[in-house]
Design a protein around this motif. Structure first.
Motif, PDB file in Angstrom:
ATOM      1  N   UNK A  94       0.842  -1.184   0.000  1.00 28.61           N
ATOM      2  CA  UNK A  94       0.000   0.000   0.000  1.00 28.61           C
ATOM      3  C   UNK A  94       0.880   1.238   0.000  1.00 28.61           C
ATOM      4  N   UNK A  95       0.588   2.170  -0.875  1.00 32.95           N
ATOM      5  CA  UNK A  95       1.365   3.400  -0.996  1.00 32.95           C
ATOM      6  C   UNK A  95       0.467   4.602  -0.754  1.00 32.95           C
ATOM      7  N   UNK A  96       1.050   5.658  -0.138  1.00 35.06           N
ATOM      8  CA  UNK A  96       0.318   6.883   0.115  1.00 35.06           C
ATOM      9  C   UNK A  96       0.692   7.969  -0.870  1.00 35.06           C
ATOM     10  N   UNK A  97      -0.312   8.727  -1.309  1.00 34.03           N
ATOM     11  CA  UNK A  97      -0.086   9.893  -2.166  1.00 34.03           C
ATOM     12  C   UNK A  97      -0.793  11.080  -1.512  1.00 34.03           C
ATOM     13  N   UNK A  98      -0.462  12.293  -1.971  1.00 35.97           N
ATOM     14  CA  UNK A  98      -1.141  13.464  -1.430  1.00 35.97           C
ATOM     15  C   UNK A  98      -1.194  14.565  -2.479  1.00 35.97           C
ATOM     16  N   UNK A  99      -2.117  15.516  -2.235  1.00 34.84           N
ATOM     17  CA  UNK A  99      -2.315  16.621  -3.168  1.00 34.84           C
ATOM     18  C   UNK A  99      -3.009  17.748  -2.425  1.00 34.84           C
ATOM     19  N   UNK A 100      -2.715  18.970  -2.800  1.00 35.46           N
ATOM     20  CA  UNK A 100      -3.412  20.118  -2.226  1.00 35.46           C
ATOM     21  C   UNK A 100      -4.726  20.379  -2.954  1.00 35.46           C
ATOM     22  N   UNK A 128      -7.476  15.583 -11.193  1.00 35.23           N
ATOM     23  CA  UNK A 128      -6.819  14.415 -11.784  1.00 35.23           C
ATOM     24  C   UNK A 128      -5.369  14.730 -12.126  1.00 35.23           C
ATOM     25  N   UNK A 129      -4.480  13.817 -11.779  1.00 31.93           N
ATOM     26  CA  UNK A 129      -3.058  13.986 -12.058  1.00 31.93           C
ATOM     27  C   UNK A 129      -2.301  14.769 -11.019  1.00 31.93           C
ATOM     28  N   UNK A 130      -2.966  15.205  -9.942  1.00 33.63           N
ATOM     29  CA  UNK A 130      -2.292  16.074  -8.974  1.00 33.63           C
ATOM     30  C   UNK A 130      -1.686  15.331  -7.791  1.00 33.63           C
ATOM     31  N   UNK A 131      -1.972  14.050  -7.635  1.00 40.04           N
ATOM     32  CA  UNK A 131      -1.475  13.307  -6.472  1.00 40.04           C
ATOM     33  C   UNK A 131      -0.076  12.746  -6.738  1.00 40.04           C
ATOM     34  N   UNK A 132       0.794  12.876  -5.729  1.00 41.30           N
ATOM     35  CA  UNK A 132       2.155  12.346  -5.831  1.00 41.30           C
ATOM     36  C   UNK A 132       2.448  11.454  -4.630  1.00 41.30           C
ATOM     37  N   UNK A 133       3.250  10.420  -4.846  1.00 35.99           N
ATOM     38  CA  UNK A 133       3.559   9.437  -3.800  1.00 35.99           C
ATOM     39  C   UNK A 133       4.466  10.071  -2.755  1.00 35.99           C
ATOM     40  N   UNK A 134       4.180   9.823  -1.469  1.00 37.53           N
ATOM     41  CA  UNK A 134       5.009  10.374  -0.401  1.00 37.53           C
ATOM     42  C   UNK A 134       5.429   9.337   0.632  1.00 37.53           C
ATOM     43  N   UNK A 135       5.098   8.067   0.416  1.00 37.82           N
ATOM     44  CA  UNK A 135       5.481   7.025   1.368  1.00 37.82           C
ATOM     45  C   UNK A 135       6.172   5.878   0.651  1.00 37.82           C
ATOM     46  N   UNK A 136       6.854   5.049   1.436  1.00 39.08           N
ATOM     47  CA  UNK A 136       7.292   3.752   0.921  1.00 39.08           C
ATOM     48  C   UNK A 136       6.140   2.774   1.112  1.00 39.08           C
ATOM     49  N   UNK A 157      -5.517  -6.883   8.028  1.00 39.78           N
ATOM     50  CA  UNK A 157      -4.496  -6.317   8.902  1.00 39.78           C
ATOM     51  C   UNK A 157      -4.895  -4.875   9.200  1.00 39.78           C
ATOM     52  N   UNK A 158      -4.382  -4.351  10.307  1.00 39.65           N
ATOM     53  CA  UNK A 158      -4.733  -2.983  10.689  1.00 39.65           C
ATOM     54  C   UNK A 158      -3.499  -2.264  11.224  1.00 39.65           C
ATOM     55  N   UNK A 159      -3.289  -1.053  10.732  1.00 40.22           N
ATOM     56  CA  UNK A 159      -2.191  -0.197  11.177  1.00 40.22           C
ATOM     57  C   UNK A 159      -2.781   1.045  11.851  1.00 40.22           C
ATOM     58  N   UNK A 160      -1.953   1.754  12.606  1.00 39.62           N
ATOM     59  CA  UNK A 160      -2.413   3.006  13.194  1.00 39.62           C
ATOM     60  C   UNK A 160      -1.330   4.069  13.106  1.00 39.62           C
ATOM     61  N   UNK A 161      -1.767   5.320  13.144  1.00 49.74           N
ATOM     62  CA  UNK A 161      -0.851   6.451  13.187  1.00 49.74           C
ATOM     63  C   UNK A 161      -1.563   7.617  13.861  1.00 49.74           C
ATOM     64  N   UNK A 162      -0.781   8.526  14.428  1.00 50.58           N
ATOM     65  CA  UNK A 162      -1.324   9.774  14.949  1.00 50.58           C
ATOM     66  C   UNK A 162      -1.148  10.906  13.948  1.00 50.58           C
ATOM     67  N   UNK A 163      -0.478  10.620  12.815  1.00 50.57           N
ATOM     68  CA  UNK A 163      -0.141  11.677  11.867  1.00 50.57           C
ATOM     69  C   UNK A 163      -0.116  11.102  10.456  1.00 50.57           C
ATOM     70  N   UNK A 164      -1.221  11.242   9.742  1.00 48.65           N
ATOM     71  CA  UNK A 164      -1.286  10.730   8.370  1.00 48.65           C
ATOM     72  C   UNK A 164      -0.215  11.380   7.506  1.00 48.65           C
ATOM     73  N   UNK A 165       0.080  12.646   7.762  1.00 56.77           N
ATOM     74  CA  UNK A 165       1.063  13.365   6.947  1.00 56.77           C
ATOM     75  C   UNK A 165       2.443  12.730   7.024  1.00 56.77           C
ATOM     76  N   UNK A 166       2.754  12.052   8.141  1.00 54.70           N
ATOM     77  CA  UNK A 166       4.076  11.445   8.291  1.00 54.70           C
ATOM     78  C   UNK A 166       4.259  10.235   7.398  1.00 54.70           C
ATOM     79  N   UNK A 167       3.172   9.593   7.042  1.00 57.34           N
ATOM     80  CA  UNK A 167       3.260   8.373   6.242  1.00 57.34           C
ATOM     81  C   UNK A 167       3.791   7.185   7.011  1.00 57.34           C
ATOM     82  N   UNK A 168       3.907   7.310   8.332  1.00 54.14           N
ATOM     83  CA  UNK A 168       4.443   6.239   9.171  1.00 54.14           C
ATOM     84  C   UNK A 168       3.297   5.526   9.879  1.00 54.14           C
TER      85      UNK A 168
END
Length: 457
Positions: A215-221, A225-233, A269-280
């Motif tokens: 699973x990979x994370x992308x983000x955009x302001x 369409x076409x504005x999202x870029x990958x920011x996680x491993x 499976x389930x993961x958790x984070x306190x900060x989606x922006x971190x990608x961790x």
């Protein structure tokens, strides 16, 4: 296309740049969740491609509704669904979207998706197929969000163009007709299962890299369409995973991301984070959550306490339970060849893990484990080992099959089971086989963990 995100005041002010949904304004009122899914199991004995629903108070432990049977089944197209998704509409009520595919024929090419309207997820109306493209390809895992800047809903799904799956988008105001499709996101390799949330005015989309099943994370302001870029491993549990679903806790600054392994042998499976922006993301222990029995590809939305109560009242909780091991939380109590044991979920016959917890045969203040698929048989101890056996009418059998629930030795919020006729002995597993052994407060920690279980569904 997820609909379960809290926006800050700053984020909400960015008209057209954030996913604005009705629940964002009323998030404080939510106290539960609804999950849509279909079912499969390792031998496909549980395969059912209708719309299933489950509910949860904490977003982690789920109660299947309608005895884990579908609440509605498609009658058009392939007459089956996969990948259901629930969106709370701007005008109130919900819309349910799903892939038009009955089973696992991946060569089946439908240009349509299933659509239902629902005021409350208790009744469903306006069932129809929505055509999203005219290509010689499929339309997998549709999700939707409200694009405030366009004043329309975006429907995002996976289709093949340029030789591989990309995420496509159509815009609609009514889920009856839709605009022509556009490529929404194309990383240059096979990509499916897009899932959206917004945090502080930034839009995030997680998707499955279908070349390595992570699973990979992308983000955009923006939502263009076409504005999202990958920011996680890649995020994964060490095996193939798909169907990301991100949901925020209703009570804490915690986000959960669910993922489903792709095969019928799979599980959530389930993961958790306190900060989606971190990608961790941190992978949760199986002890923290329980998925609905045989569930596949979840779609999760927050609901109010009244909606949670109404859904449970309408469809009912299961008449059976599953019992999870504390220190092997991927394993559940089951019978196999009439032996009581714990085995990893999922397995077939899946009914072997289903129990009706009836008043104790020797004392109604206790409990007896009656098999769902062999309803004349109970778990009883014999020479301290647990076996599945038919009642013989004797007092000895009734006593051997009766236990008292007590606070769990390893965790008081869980349960331990004390033998009725050997009150110094408790139900525990040893080498994955069930037996009764003496357990006390001074017993080794491992023994106390072996004797601790969670009653759920």
């Amino acid at each position: 296309m997820k609909r379960r995100t809290l926006l800050s005041a700053a984020g909400a002010a960015v008209a057209g740049a954030a996913l604005l949904r009705p629940e964002d304004a009323f998030a404080a009122t939510y106290s539960g969740y609804a999950m849509a899914y279909f079912t499969e199991s390792p031998t496909m004995a549980a395969a059912n491609y209708g719309l299933h629903l489950a509910v949860s108070g904490d977003g982690l432990n789920w109660t299947p509704l309608n005895q884990n049977n579908p609440v509605v089944t498609p009658t058009l197209g392939s007459k089956g669904l996969r990948d259901p998704f629930i969106l709370r509409k701007q005008t109130g009520g919900f819309v349910v979207l799903a892939t038009d595919l009955n089973g696992t024929d991946w060569n089946y090419q439908s240009q349509y998706i299933h659509v239902w309207d629902s005021a409350d997820l208790r009744t469903f109306s306006g069932y129809r197929l929505l055509k999203v493209h005219s290509l010689a390809t499929h339309a997998w895992a549709p999700e939707a969000y409200w694009d405030a800047g366009r004043g329309q809903y975006a429907v995002v799904y996976s289709a093949v163009t340029g030789g591989h799956n990309v995420l496509m988008v159509n815009y609609t105001s009514d889920f009856v007709t839709a605009s022509s499709p556009q490529t929404f996101f194309d990383p240059g390799y096979d990509a499916i299962d897009g899932d959206f949330v917004s945090v502080n005015g930034v839009n995030y989309m997680y998707f499955k890299n279908n070349t390595n099943s992570t699973l990979l994370g992308t983000r955009s302001s923006s939502l263009n369409p076409g504005s999202f870029s990958i920011y996680t491993s890649g995020v994964g549990p060490g095996r193939g995973v798909e169907a990301p679903q991100i949901v925020k806790s209703n009570t804490a600054n915690t986000w959960y991301m669910w993922g489903d392994t792709w095969s019928p042998n799979g599980r959530f499976f389930c993961w958790q984070t306190a900060d989606v922006a971190s990608g961790s993301w941190s992978l949760l222990n199986d002890r923290a959550y329980t998925q609905p029995l045989n569930s596949k590809h979840p779609g999760i939305t927050p609901i109010t306490s009244s909606e949670l109560s109404a859904l449970t009242a309408k469809w009912g909780a299961p008449a059976w339970n599953r019992v999870k091991s504390y220190n092997f939380p991927d394993r559940y109590i089951r019978h196999a060849d009439s032996v009581g044991r714990i085995d990893p979920y999922p397995f077939d016959p899946y009914q072997d893990q289903l129990w009706t917890l009836v008043p104790g045969l020797a004392d109604s203040a206790g409990v007896s484990f009656r098999s769902v698929n062999y309803p004349d048989r109970y778990l009883r101890h014999y020479n301290y080992a647990l076996q599945l056996a038919a009642g013989d009418g004797t007092a000895a059998f009734r006593a051997d099959a009766t236990f008292y629930r007590t606070a769990g030795f390893a965790d008081s919020s869980w349960t331990s089971f004390r033998s009725y006729n050997y009150p110094d002995r408790y139900l525990r597993h040893y080498n994955y086989v069930l037996r009764i052994d003496p357990i006390t407060s001074s017993s080794p920690a491992t023994d106390k963990q072996d004797a601790t279980f969670r009653i759920g569904y």
